[in-house]
Design a protein around this motif. Structure first.
Motif, short mmCIF file in Angstrom:
data_model
loop_
_atom_site.label_atom_id
_atom_site.label_comp_id
_atom_site.label_asym_id
_atom_site.label_seq_id
_atom_site.Cartn_x
_atom_site.Cartn_y
_atom_site.Cartn_z
N LEU A 1 0.84 -1.19 0.00
CA LEU A 1 0.00 0.00 0.00
C LEU A 1 0.88 1.24 0.00
CD1 LEU A 1 -2.79 1.35 0.23
CD2 LEU A 1 -2.58 1.13 2.73
N ARG A 2 0.73 2.08 -1.03
CA ARG A 2 1.52 3.30 -1.15
C ARG A 2 0.60 4.52 -1.12
NH1 ARG A 2 5.35 1.87 -6.11
NH2 ARG A 2 4.15 3.62 -6.94
N LEU A 3 0.82 5.37 -0.10
CA LEU A 3 0.07 6.61 0.04
C LEU A 3 1.01 7.79 0.25
CD1 LEU A 3 -2.84 5.22 2.19
CD2 LEU A 3 -3.19 6.64 0.17
N ASN A 4 2.19 7.70 -0.31
CA ASN A 4 3.16 8.79 -0.20
C ASN A 4 2.63 10.06 -0.86
OD1 ASN A 4 5.03 6.90 0.91
ND2 ASN A 4 5.60 6.27 -1.16
N TYR A 5 3.10 11.22 -0.37
CA TYR A 5 2.75 12.52 -0.98
C TYR A 5 1.24 12.74 -1.05
CZ TYR A 5 7.66 12.94 -2.39
OH TYR A 5 9.03 13.03 -2.39
N ASN A 6 0.58 12.58 0.10
CA ASN A 6 -0.82 12.94 0.21
C ASN A 6 -0.98 13.96 1.33
OD1 ASN A 6 -2.89 11.41 -1.63
ND2 ASN A 6 -1.29 9.90 -1.18
N LYS A 7 -2.18 14.09 1.90
CA LYS A 7 -2.44 15.08 2.95
C LYS A 7 -3.01 14.42 4.20
CE LYS A 7 -3.11 18.89 -0.33
NZ LYS A 7 -4.02 19.98 -0.79
N LEU A 8 -2.52 13.23 4.49
CA LEU A 8 -3.03 12.49 5.64
C LEU A 8 -2.50 13.08 6.94
CD1 LEU A 8 -2.62 8.84 4.31
CD2 LEU A 8 -4.78 10.05 4.74
N SER A 9 -3.42 13.30 7.88
CA SER A 9 -3.07 13.76 9.21
C SER A 9 -3.51 12.70 10.22
CB SER A 9 -3.75 15.09 9.52
OG SER A 9 -5.16 14.93 9.52
N ASP A 10 -3.18 12.89 11.47
CA ASP A 10 -3.59 11.93 12.50
C ASP A 10 -5.11 11.78 12.55
OD1 ASP A 10 -0.89 11.75 13.16
OD2 ASP A 10 -1.05 13.37 14.62
N ASP A 11 -5.83 12.90 12.41
CA ASP A 11 -7.29 12.86 12.48
C ASP A 11 -7.91 12.15 11.29
OD1 ASP A 11 -7.15 14.30 14.83
OD2 ASP A 11 -7.39 16.26 13.85
N GLY A 12 -7.17 12.03 10.20
CA GLY A 12 -7.73 11.40 9.02
C GLY A 12 -7.57 9.89 8.97
N ILE A 13 -6.94 9.33 10.03
CA ILE A 13 -6.72 7.88 10.06
C ILE A 13 -7.49 7.27 11.23
CG2 ILE A 13 -5.00 6.06 10.29
CD1 ILE A 13 -2.95 7.99 9.13
N PRO A 14 -8.40 6.32 11.00
CA PRO A 14 -9.13 5.67 12.09
C PRO A 14 -8.16 5.00 13.06
CG PRO A 14 -10.04 5.06 9.95
CD PRO A 14 -8.75 5.78 9.69
N PRO A 15 -8.59 4.73 14.31
CA PRO A 15 -7.70 4.15 15.33
C PRO A 15 -6.92 2.93 14.87
CG PRO A 15 -9.77 4.82 16.32
CD PRO A 15 -9.92 5.03 14.85
N ASN A 16 -7.57 2.06 14.11
CA ASN A 16 -6.91 0.86 13.60
C ASN A 16 -6.94 0.80 12.07
OD1 ASN A 16 -5.99 -0.83 15.94
ND2 ASN A 16 -8.13 -0.51 16.54
N GLY A 17 -6.84 1.98 11.47
CA GLY A 17 -6.96 2.06 10.01
C GLY A 17 -5.94 1.23 9.27
N PHE A 18 -4.70 1.17 9.77
CA PHE A 18 -3.65 0.40 9.11
C PHE A 18 -3.27 -0.87 9.88
CE2 PHE A 18 -2.65 4.81 7.59
CZ PHE A 18 -3.05 4.59 6.27
#
Length: 352
Positions: A242-259
């Motif tokens: 899974l590659r999500l480099n160079y995006n705008k992900l912040s801590d709030d944008g990831i669910p507690p167990n998202g990954f």
């Protein structure tokens, strides 16, 4: 000096002998009549290698149109030309084509004759990178295994264009002009055997809908994605890379167990806006978090299992499998805390 000259002559003699023997063998196998036909039907602008009679090389020839393709051809190389159209006429006899490379031409959607591609019943690989397409061409050959459409101007995916491509394993749409609106819930319907989906370098703000369930590699680098929906990866239970480099992900944008997904072995989140390491699964082997805003690393907090219980796992037990951790470009000061090394005992490289 004399020895070097003799050695060079001997090498030249051997190379010429092998080449002559190869050509003679092909000539003898084909027979005089067949050989004459074989050479005469080769388009003048192209190269037909005697040792590879099923291939036709027409690349880098300055062609503006596709020449007539002989019936025997399986592999067709037309990249790096000035071709603007794909019409039915050149392919009238080419019923055995498996591979077409049309990268780096000037092909537009209006330049593709209606139905010409779908008539290539045996085609497995279609390369149309670096052209001037504005939408995914349709209809496509139902037997396709790879479709490469990178570096075009594609902003639209016609409804149902992939619905019959059950054999497609690779779809490359990176570096186009796709918006979220172009990816509907049924866009990828029918791609039951897709393994790699590349939608990097587009203009997505959201994770794409309805990724095929068998996808192993999902590349979404260089978009503007801000949020990972809750339980997003449960619909793609086999995703490994899974590659999500160079995006705008912040801590709030990831669910507690998202990954915290057991199938993911390689997770790349470089160049985002994270201030802490998100929860990961014990099966993860490679983690890229460089160039975020992370200030510190707490091994007790990020360890996917309890450090206190690790002594009970045994050498080949359920200890975390992380082998590579990249954290450079953050605000972390070395050294790496000891509890990180205690947790991730298989670590082979840490970049900080």
């Amino acid at each position: 000096m004399i020895l070097k000259v003799y050695t060079s002559l001997l090498l030249l003699f051997l190379v010429n002998s092998v080449w002559t023997r190869t050509v003679r063998q092909v000539y003898d196998d084909l027979g005089l009549d067949h050989w004459s036909h074989y050479t005469s039907e080769c388009p003048q602008e192209c190269f037909c290698p005697p040792s590879f009679p099923n291939a036709l090389y027409c690349d880098n020839k300055g062609l503006k149109e596709i020449p007539p393709i002989p019936a025997r051809i399986w592999y067709l190389y037309l990249q790096n030309n000035q071709i603007e159209t794909i019409s039915e006429k050149p392919f009238m006899n080419a019923t055995h084509l498996r591979w077409i490379n049309l990268n780096k031409n000037k092909i537009t959607n209006s330049g593709i004759e209606s139905g010409v591609l779908s008539k290539l019943k045996r085609l497995l690989y279609l390369f149309l990178e670096e052209n001037e397409l504005e939408e995914v061409p349709a209809p496509l050959p139902v037997g396709l295994e790879q479709l490469r459409l990178a570096r075009n101007k594609i902003s639209r995916i016609p409804e149902g264009v992939f619905s019959h491509l059950e054999n497609l394993t690779l779809l490359d749409l990176h570096q186009n002009s796709l918006l979220d609106s172009a990816l509907q819930s049924d866009t990828f319907q029918g791609l039951n055997n897709l393994m790699q989906l590349n939608i990097a370098k587009n203009s997505l703000k959201k994770m794409p809908l309805s990724i095929p369930a068998n996808t192993l590699q999902l590349f979404l680098d260089n978009n503007s994605i801000e949020v990972i929906p809750e339980n997003y990866f449960s619909a793609i239970p086999k995703v490994t890379f899974l590659r999500l480099n160079y995006n705008k992900l912040s801590d709030d944008g990831i669910p507690p167990n998202g990954f915290n997904v057991s199938s993911i072995l390689d997770l790349q989140l470089s160049h985002n806006q994270l201030t802490k390491i998100p929860p990961i699964n014990a099966h993860l082997e490679h983690l890229h978090l460089d160039h975020n805003k992370i200030k510190n690393v707490n091994g007790t907090q990020i360890c996917p299992v309890s450090i206190a219980l690790e002594e009970d796992y045994g050498h080949y037990g359920n200890i975390p499998r992380l082998r590579y951790l990249r954290l450079d470009g953050n605000e972390i000061q070395p050294p790496i805390p000891l509890d990180v090394l205690i947790c991730f005992r298989l670590l082979q490289a840490v970049v900080i």
